[in-house]
Design a protein around this motif. Structure first.
Motif, PDB file in Angstrom:
ATOM      1  N   THR A  98     -10.409 -10.068   6.052  1.00 33.06           N
ATOM      2  CA  THR A  98     -10.198  -8.629   6.100  1.00 33.06           C
ATOM      3  C   THR A  98      -9.608  -8.188   7.435  1.00 33.06           C
ATOM      4  O   THR A  98      -8.733  -7.329   7.462  1.00 33.06           O
ATOM      5  N   ARG A 105      -6.231  -6.269   7.756  1.00 35.84           N
ATOM      6  CA  ARG A 105      -6.259  -4.959   8.420  1.00 35.84           C
ATOM      7  C   ARG A 105      -5.157  -4.899   9.486  1.00 35.84           C
ATOM      8  O   ARG A 105      -4.434  -3.908   9.586  1.00 35.84           O
ATOM      9  N   GLY A 156      -6.871  -7.994  -3.889  1.00 32.02           N
ATOM     10  CA  GLY A 156      -6.674  -6.560  -3.697  1.00 32.02           C
ATOM     11  C   GLY A 156      -7.214  -5.990  -2.407  1.00 32.02           C
ATOM     12  O   GLY A 156      -7.352  -4.771  -2.273  1.00 32.02           O
ATOM     13  N   VAL A 157      -7.495  -6.829  -1.422  1.00 29.71           N
ATOM     14  CA  VAL A 157      -8.019  -6.344  -0.151  1.00 29.71           C
ATOM     15  C   VAL A 157      -6.970  -5.486   0.567  1.00 29.71           C
ATOM     16  O   VAL A 157      -7.269  -4.382   1.034  1.00 29.71           O
ATOM     17  N   THR A 192      -6.601  -2.030  -0.974  1.00 32.42           N
ATOM     18  CA  THR A 192      -7.607  -1.073  -0.513  1.00 32.42           C
ATOM     19  C   THR A 192      -7.204  -0.483   0.833  1.00 32.42           C
ATOM     20  O   THR A 192      -7.253   0.744   1.028  1.00 32.42           O
ATOM     21  N   CYS A 246      -4.207   1.881   0.349  1.00 32.43           N
ATOM     22  CA  CYS A 246      -4.564   3.108  -0.373  1.00 32.43           C
ATOM     23  C   CYS A 246      -5.401   4.058   0.479  1.00 32.43           C
ATOM     24  O   CYS A 246      -5.322   5.279   0.299  1.00 32.43           O
ATOM     25  N   GLU A 247      -6.168   3.514   1.409  1.00 29.68           N
ATOM     26  CA  GLU A 247      -6.933   4.373   2.323  1.00 29.68           C
ATOM     27  C   GLU A 247      -6.002   5.241   3.163  1.00 29.68           C
ATOM     28  O   GLU A 247      -6.415   6.296   3.643  1.00 29.68           O
ATOM     29  N   ARG A 272     -11.781  -4.097  -7.941  1.00 25.26           N
ATOM     30  CA  ARG A 272     -12.090  -3.734  -6.547  1.00 25.26           C
ATOM     31  C   ARG A 272     -11.563  -2.340  -6.199  1.00 25.26           C
ATOM     32  O   ARG A 272     -12.158  -1.617  -5.415  1.00 25.26           O
ATOM     33  N   ASN A 273     -10.433  -1.964  -6.779  1.00 25.72           N
ATOM     34  CA  ASN A 273      -9.757  -0.711  -6.445  1.00 25.72           C
ATOM     35  C   ASN A 273      -9.794   0.300  -7.596  1.00 25.72           C
ATOM     36  O   ASN A 273      -8.899   1.140  -7.713  1.00 25.72           O
ATOM     37  N   THR A 323     -11.351   3.000  -8.139  1.00 24.86           N
ATOM     38  CA  THR A 323     -11.257   4.411  -7.738  1.00 24.86           C
ATOM     39  C   THR A 323      -9.803   4.821  -7.532  1.00 24.86           C
ATOM     40  O   THR A 323      -9.396   5.904  -7.959  1.00 24.86           O
ATOM     41  N   TYR A 324      -9.017   3.948  -6.895  1.00 26.45           N
ATOM     42  CA  TYR A 324      -7.606   4.257  -6.644  1.00 26.45           C
ATOM     43  C   TYR A 324      -6.782   4.201  -7.930  1.00 26.45           C
ATOM     44  O   TYR A 324      -5.851   4.978  -8.108  1.00 26.45           O
TER      45      TYR A 324
END
Length: 130
Positions: free
Chosen positions: A2, A6, A28-29, A32, A35-36, A59-60, A62-63
């Motif tokens: 991550t 990042r 899908g890390v 995320t 999308c943030e 994992r995503n 919500t998006y």
């Protein structure tokens, strides 16, 4: 992993309204993390593995439900995106971009928006200590 992803997403410097295409989304890390950063933007993530796409979509969720992210199962060579255009197209540890960068670029350039950019990142996986 991550922290590495990042750092990559920070280097992409995604704007809130960008249209983003990720080639080889894996779990899908990175989706995320991108999308943030999106508000009015949208991300399309592609992987040739149905298992990875399922995991990434879960994992995503919500998006996906918000319409910010979508997932497609396809090999890059078979991907059909019609007249869609993306401000940023990126790939992390996708072998084609490392082995044949000119070919990989030629495959994704039709979807690049004017003044858009293509970024690929490839580093060898770290070996875990025994």
């Amino acid at each position: 992993m991550t922290d590495r992803l990042r750092t990559i997403v920070e280097q992409l410097d995604i704007r809130p309204d960008e249209r983003v295409l990720e080639i080889g989304c894996g779990h899908g890390v990175a989706v995320t993390l991108v999308c943030e950063r999106l508000e009015a933007g949208r991300l399309t993530a592609v992987d040739r593995s149905p298992t990875m796409v399922e995991a990434a979509a879960r994992r995503n969720a919500t998006y996906v439900e918000a319409g910010t992210a979508e997932f497609l199962v396809a090999a890059l060579e078979d991907l059909e995106l019609g007249d869609r255009r993306f401000d940023t197209i990126f790939a992390v540890r996708v072998g084609l971009f490392a082995r044949e960068p000119a070919r990989a670029r030629a495959l994704v350039e039709p979807w690049l928006a004017p003044r858009g950019r293509i970024a690929s990142f490839f580093d060898a996986p770290r070996r875990r200590p025994r």
